[in-house]
Design a protein around this motif. Structure first.
Motif, PDB file in Angstrom:
ATOM      1  N   VAL A 157       6.472 -39.769  24.833  1.00  0.00           N
ATOM      2  CA  VAL A 157       7.498 -39.579  23.799  1.00  0.00           C
ATOM      3  C   VAL A 157       8.734 -38.848  24.317  1.00  0.00           C
ATOM      4  CG1 VAL A 157       5.863 -39.709  21.886  1.00  0.00           C
ATOM      5  CG2 VAL A 157       6.497 -37.475  22.800  1.00  0.00           C
ATOM      6  N   ALA A 158       8.591 -38.128  25.412  1.00  0.00           N
ATOM      7  CA  ALA A 158       9.752 -37.448  26.001  1.00  0.00           C
ATOM      8  C   ALA A 158      10.581 -38.403  26.857  1.00  0.00           C
ATOM      9  CB  ALA A 158       9.308 -36.255  26.831  1.00  0.00           C
ATOM     10  N   GLY A 159      10.075 -39.609  27.076  1.00  0.00           N
ATOM     11  CA  GLY A 159      10.861 -40.617  27.761  1.00  0.00           C
ATOM     12  C   GLY A 159      10.536 -40.849  29.215  1.00  0.00           C
ATOM     13  N   SER A 160       9.650 -40.058  29.809  1.00  0.00           N
ATOM     14  CA  SER A 160       9.397 -40.214  31.241  1.00  0.00           C
ATOM     15  C   SER A 160       8.335 -41.271  31.560  1.00  0.00           C
ATOM     16  CB  SER A 160       9.000 -38.869  31.861  1.00  0.00           C
ATOM     17  OG  SER A 160       7.826 -38.370  31.259  1.00  0.00           O
ATOM     18  N   ALA A 161       7.522 -41.656  30.602  1.00  0.00           N
ATOM     19  CA  ALA A 161       6.499 -42.683  30.830  1.00  0.00           C
ATOM     20  C   ALA A 161       6.835 -43.924  30.008  1.00  0.00           C
ATOM     21  CB  ALA A 161       5.120 -42.158  30.447  1.00  0.00           C
ATOM     22  N   ALA A 162       6.596 -45.088  30.594  1.00  0.00           N
ATOM     23  CA  ALA A 162       6.917 -46.349  29.919  1.00  0.00           C
ATOM     24  C   ALA A 162       5.884 -46.711  28.857  1.00  0.00           C
ATOM     25  CB  ALA A 162       7.021 -47.476  30.941  1.00  0.00           C
ATOM     26  N   GLN A 163       4.648 -46.270  29.028  1.00  0.00           N
ATOM     27  CA  GLN A 163       3.562 -46.578  28.097  1.00  0.00           C
ATOM     28  C   GLN A 163       2.733 -45.316  27.875  1.00  0.00           C
ATOM     29  OE1 GLN A 163       2.812 -49.573  26.545  1.00  0.00           O
ATOM     30  NE2 GLN A 163       4.743 -50.303  27.388  1.00  0.00           N
ATOM     31  N   PRO A 164       2.104 -45.191  26.705  1.00  0.00           N
ATOM     32  CA  PRO A 164       1.208 -44.055  26.491  1.00  0.00           C
ATOM     33  C   PRO A 164      -0.046 -44.200  27.358  1.00  0.00           C
ATOM     34  CG  PRO A 164       1.149 -45.539  24.606  1.00  0.00           C
ATOM     35  CD  PRO A 164       2.211 -46.048  25.526  1.00  0.00           C
ATOM     36  N   THR A 165      -0.588 -43.069  27.758  1.00  0.00           N
ATOM     37  CA  THR A 165      -1.807 -43.073  28.562  1.00  0.00           C
ATOM     38  C   THR A 165      -3.035 -43.288  27.669  1.00  0.00           C
ATOM     39  OG1 THR A 165      -2.134 -40.695  28.305  1.00  0.00           O
ATOM     40  CG2 THR A 165      -0.803 -41.436  30.211  1.00  0.00           C
ATOM     41  N   ARG A 166      -4.162 -43.555  28.297  1.00  0.00           N
ATOM     42  CA  ARG A 166      -5.421 -43.686  27.561  1.00  0.00           C
ATOM     43  C   ARG A 166      -5.726 -42.375  26.825  1.00  0.00           C
ATOM     44  NH1 ARG A 166     -10.224 -46.019  30.732  1.00  0.00           N
ATOM     45  NH2 ARG A 166      -9.020 -47.884  30.283  1.00  0.00           N
ATOM     46  N   GLY A 167      -5.468 -41.241  27.493  1.00  0.00           N
ATOM     47  CA  GLY A 167      -5.698 -39.936  26.875  1.00  0.00           C
ATOM     48  C   GLY A 167      -4.834 -39.738  25.639  1.00  0.00           C
ATOM     49  N   CYS A 168      -3.600 -40.192  25.721  1.00  0.00           N
ATOM     50  CA  CYS A 168      -2.693 -40.123  24.579  1.00  0.00           C
ATOM     51  C   CYS A 168      -3.251 -40.944  23.424  1.00  0.00           C
ATOM     52  CB  CYS A 168      -1.302 -40.610  24.983  1.00  0.00           C
ATOM     53  SG  CYS A 168      -0.153 -40.858  23.608  1.00  0.00           S
ATOM     54  N   CYS A 169      -3.614 -42.177  23.704  1.00  0.00           N
ATOM     55  CA  CYS A 169      -4.122 -43.055  22.645  1.00  0.00           C
ATOM     56  C   CYS A 169      -5.428 -42.530  22.059  1.00  0.00           C
ATOM     57  CB  CYS A 169      -4.282 -44.482  23.154  1.00  0.00           C
ATOM     58  SG  CYS A 169      -2.678 -45.331  23.321  1.00  0.00           S
ATOM     59  N   ASN A 170      -6.255 -41.930  22.896  1.00  0.00           N
ATOM     60  CA  ASN A 170      -7.481 -41.318  22.370  1.00  0.00           C
ATOM     61  C   ASN A 170      -7.129 -40.193  21.407  1.00  0.00           C
ATOM     62  OD1 ASN A 170      -9.140 -43.036  23.818  1.00  0.00           O
ATOM     63  ND2 ASN A 170      -9.484 -41.587  25.483  1.00  0.00           N
ATOM     64  N   GLY A 171      -6.093 -39.419  21.730  1.00  0.00           N
ATOM     65  CA  GLY A 171      -5.639 -38.348  20.843  1.00  0.00           C
ATOM     66  C   GLY A 171      -5.070 -38.881  19.542  1.00  0.00           C
ATOM     67  N   VAL A 172      -4.298 -39.960  19.616  1.00  0.00           N
ATOM     68  CA  VAL A 172      -3.740 -40.591  18.416  1.00  0.00           C
ATOM     69  C   VAL A 172      -4.879 -41.073  17.514  1.00  0.00           C
ATOM     70  CG1 VAL A 172      -2.416 -42.579  17.561  1.00  0.00           C
ATOM     71  CG2 VAL A 172      -1.547 -41.232  19.481  1.00  0.00           C
ATOM     72  N   LYS A 173      -5.863 -41.715  18.109  1.00  0.00           N
ATOM     73  CA  LYS A 173      -7.010 -42.219  17.337  1.00  0.00           C
ATOM     74  C   LYS A 173      -7.828 -41.074  16.748  1.00  0.00           C
ATOM     75  CE  LYS A 173      -7.274 -46.478  19.985  1.00  0.00           C
ATOM     76  NZ  LYS A 173      -7.969 -47.198  21.057  1.00  0.00           N
ATOM     77  N   SER A 174      -8.001 -40.021  17.511  1.00  0.00           N
ATOM     78  CA  SER A 174      -8.742 -38.856  17.029  1.00  0.00           C
ATOM     79  C   SER A 174      -8.024 -38.200  15.855  1.00  0.00           C
ATOM     80  CB  SER A 174      -8.909 -37.849  18.171  1.00  0.00           C
ATOM     81  OG  SER A 174      -9.529 -36.669  17.726  1.00  0.00           O
TER      82      SER A 174
END
Length: 126
Positions: free
Chosen positions: A52-69
């Motif tokens: 979300v800060a702009g440095s990565a083109a896609q969310p990581t698996r860890g990010c998506c796990n957090g979103v789902k959690s």
């Protein structure tokens, strides 16, 4: 490289401080007692900062796990509204890219039915 790391660490610190302050304010207001805490929101979404800060083109698996959690934990209207307010405050203070913030749930396979934007009224979330 050191300056980039320093800026990244400052953004993370600002994000955490705002989230903690939001948690204290929400807790003191009594309006959303029993709702999900900002510390839970921060814990779940910290892996998403690089996206979300702009440095990565896609969310990581860890990010998506957090979103789902977070989505699974936000069972009540009060939970969802509290999470929305925490995300909105933290995103504003960390200068997150709202386009990426809005796309994040969908990229992680989560359907919210609303998009977090700077102008969202979190009190209208069902």
């Amino acid at each position: 490289m050191a300056r980039a790391m320093e800026g990244s660490n400052v953004s993370k610190l600002v994000f955490l401080v705002v989230a903690i302050i939001s948690a204290v304010v929400v807790g003191m207001s009594g309006e959303v007692q029993g709702a999900i805490s900002c510390s839970t929101v921060v814990s779940d979404l910290t892996p998403c900062l690089n996206y979300v800060a702009g440095s990565a083109a896609q969310p990581t698996r860890g990010c998506c796990n957090g979103v789902k959690s977070l989505n699974a934990a936000a069972k009540t209207t009060a939970d969802r509204r509290s999470a929305c307010n925490c995300i909105k405050s933290a995103a504003a203070s960390s200068k997150a890219n709202y386009n990426k913030v809005g796309k994040l749930p969908g990229l992680c396979g989560v359907k919210l039915g609303y998009t977090i934007t700077p102008s969202i009224n979190c009190n209208t979330i069902p």
